[in-house]
Scaffold this motif. Structure first.
Motif, PDB file in Angstrom:
ATOM      1  N   PHE A  54       0.889  -1.094  -0.012  1.00 46.83           N
ATOM      2  CA  PHE A  54       0.016   0.093  -0.040  1.00 46.83           C
ATOM      3  C   PHE A  54       0.888   1.346  -0.040  1.00 46.83           C
ATOM      4  O   PHE A  54       0.377   2.386  -0.261  1.00 46.83           O
ATOM      5  CB  PHE A  54      -0.859   0.030   1.286  1.00 46.83           C
ATOM      6  CG  PHE A  54      -0.571  -0.038   2.405  1.00 46.83           C
ATOM      7  CD1 PHE A  54       0.220   1.074   2.941  1.00 46.83           C
ATOM      8  CD2 PHE A  54      -0.538  -1.100   3.409  1.00 46.83           C
ATOM      9  CE1 PHE A  54       0.836   1.037   4.348  1.00 46.83           C
ATOM     10  CE2 PHE A  54       0.027  -1.143   4.683  1.00 46.83           C
ATOM     11  CZ  PHE A  54       0.671  -0.105   5.204  1.00 46.83           C
ATOM     12  N   ALA A  90       0.143   3.610  -2.672  1.00 47.10           N
ATOM     13  CA  ALA A  90      -0.945   4.642  -2.504  1.00 47.10           C
ATOM     14  C   ALA A  90      -0.600   5.976  -2.005  1.00 47.10           C
ATOM     15  O   ALA A  90      -1.584   6.728  -1.777  1.00 47.10           O
ATOM     16  CB  ALA A  90      -2.070   3.847  -2.100  1.00 47.10           C
ATOM     17  N   ALA A 123      -3.487   0.532   6.001  1.00 45.41           N
ATOM     18  CA  ALA A 123      -3.923   0.558   4.671  1.00 45.41           C
ATOM     19  C   ALA A 123      -3.800   2.184   4.255  1.00 45.41           C
ATOM     20  O   ALA A 123      -3.575   3.071   5.381  1.00 45.41           O
ATOM     21  CB  ALA A 123      -5.341   0.050   4.505  1.00 45.41           C
ATOM     22  N   ARG A 165      -6.285   4.760   2.140  1.00 47.32           N
ATOM     23  CA  ARG A 165      -7.541   4.913   1.573  1.00 47.32           C
ATOM     24  C   ARG A 165      -7.922   6.698   1.342  1.00 47.32           C
ATOM     25  O   ARG A 165      -7.736   7.407   2.259  1.00 47.32           O
ATOM     26  CB  ARG A 165      -8.556   4.463   2.388  1.00 47.32           C
ATOM     27  CG  ARG A 165     -10.037   4.396   1.674  1.00 47.32           C
ATOM     28  CD  ARG A 165     -11.027   3.523   2.647  1.00 47.32           C
ATOM     29  NE  ARG A 165     -10.435   2.291   2.895  1.00 47.32           N
ATOM     30  CZ  ARG A 165     -10.870   1.356   4.069  1.00 47.32           C
ATOM     31  NH1 ARG A 165     -11.720   1.935   4.662  1.00 47.32           N
ATOM     32  NH2 ARG A 165     -10.458   0.273   3.921  1.00 47.32           N
TER      33      ARG A 165
END
Length: 411
Positions: free
Chosen positions: A139, A142, A266, A268
């Motif tokens: 991740f 991202a 994570a 997001r």
């Protein structure tokens, strides 16, 4: 094509220890090194790095620290000189500036392809260590491009980072040391904490690693551990080698102004999301530390050792409100430093000895293919395998097995 009985891959402390015992047994061999002797110590450590072990514990076969500060902690440059001295003392046949690009089974041995030609041998010792490649979660891709990302391999000192806040990910020895250094430089620091090993730097007046050594905890063997795979994955303990011999745990970081958050789970929509449950994570680390210190106390009583004055650290303080998310687009965090561990590089190893996660299948350094061996991996044969002073016993036993393998094939 060149022929030799054994090839050792890597000229760090593990490869040189293997060479020492190969020479002792009159087994002709070569040590192949992509860079220079002690290459990782020269090029893959931050500027203020120091060993976690005191100098008196820094020893290799027939070569020990003899300087004026036995209770100090070596810098990376000092470790490099120490290993260079061992290479000269042991007259290791090191071939530097030579990269191993392939190892394949061939007949009753192996074909080793290097940047300077091919070598045929009957045995190979993989001694490149466990810290070849940083582990960074997928991740990370991202993370917004406005945030700079570094690993512990890339980091050298605070001045190389842009101004602003830093998110350090990982609370093992590397993570807590970098978080402390960056906070001392005046930067706001957030530390993402997962499973960790908490230890005091000193216990009852002695370095905590003295207790690990004297009590025999470090000598626990790989075949005595119930869950060896887990033991080999344990993070390095929260220790730092400083002249003050100060404890650098999460309480010390909190007192410095470092903000603690949970494990980074994570990304997001530009937000870093952290797990909750810090209280449980802290309690587990505290419980394991207390059990280990109880073990030291029991050993002292059994062996008639004066344990010194009683001392125990207070429980790890839990933040009143640990953030569960952090906006990576808002400018609060300008840099992320990944201190999330390392893994070996086995891309050149074309022998079916890796498991489904890319880990080497071995039993105490005896790899799952005749004539193939490993040294320098965590908990290879004993708990002390991770440290420089653990390589002598490991190398002696692994090379003894190698010699037996060669003798059996010669019959």
């Amino acid at each position: 094509m060149e022929h030799v009985t054994a090839v050792v891959v890597g000229a760090g402390h593990a490869g040189l220890a293997a060479s020492h015992f190969l020479r002792e047994r009159a087994i002709d061999h070569l040590v192949i090194e992509r860079g220079e002797v002690a290459n990782s110590w020269r090029r893959e450590r931050w500027d203020s790095f120091r060993l976690l072990t005191p100098n008196w514990q820094t020893r290799l076969p027939g070569h020990a620290y003899e300087g004026p500060d036995p209770d100090g902690y070596m810098t990376a440059k000092e470790v490099t000189r120490f290993i260079e001295g061992f290479a000269a003392l042991s007259r290791a046949p090191v071939r530097t500036g030579t990269e191993v690009t392939s190892v394949r089974a061939a007949g009753d041995g192996y074909r080793v392809t290097t940047s300077h030609g091919e070598i045929r041998c009957r045995a190979v010792v993989i001694a490149g260590g466990a810290c070849n490649r940083p582990v960074v979660p997928p991740f990370s891709e991202a993370v917004p491009p406005s945030v700079r990302q570094l690993t512990a391999f890339d980091y050298r000192e605070p001045g190389q980072l842009p101004d602003g806040g830093v998110l350090v990910v990982g609370a093992s020895a590397t993570g807590v040391q970098l978080a402390a250094e960056l906070r001392r430089s005046g930067r706001p620091v957030v530390l993402s904490v997962g499973e960790h090993v908490r230890l005091p730097r000193t216990y009852r007046g002695r370095d905590v690693l003295w207790w690990m050594d004297a009590s025999g905890v470090w000598d626990q063997r790989h075949d005595e551990v119930e869950d060896l795979a887990r033991a080999r994955r344990l993070p390095s303990p929260q220790l730092a080698g400083t002249p003050e011999r100060a404890t650098l745990d999460l309480n010390a970081l909190t007192a410095m102004g470092v903000e603690l958050v949970g494990r980074w789970a994570a990304v997001r929509d530009g937000w870093a999301l952290f797990s909750g449950g810090l209280r449980n994570v802290f309690s587990l680390a505290d419980l394991k530390m207390e059990r280990l210190l109880d073990t030291f106390d029991a050993w002292a009583r059994t062996h008639g050792v004066d344990p010194g004055p009683a001392e125990r650290l207070p429980p790890t303080r839990v933040p009143e409100r640990a953030r569960l998310r952090l906006d990576l687009r808002g400018g609060e965090i300008r840099t992320i430093v990944w201190a999330t561990g390392f893994r070996p590089d086995h891309d050149w190893l074309h022998v079916p000895v890796l498991d489904d996660k890319g880990r080497l299948r071995h039993d105490g350094g005896i790899v799952d293919h005749p004539g193939l061996y490993a040294l320098g991996l965590p908990f290879l044969r004993r708990r002390r395998s991770t440290f420089i002073n653990g390589i002598e016993a490991d190398a002696r036993e692994v090379i003894a097995h190698l010699a037996g393998h060669l003798a059996a094939r010669a019959r």
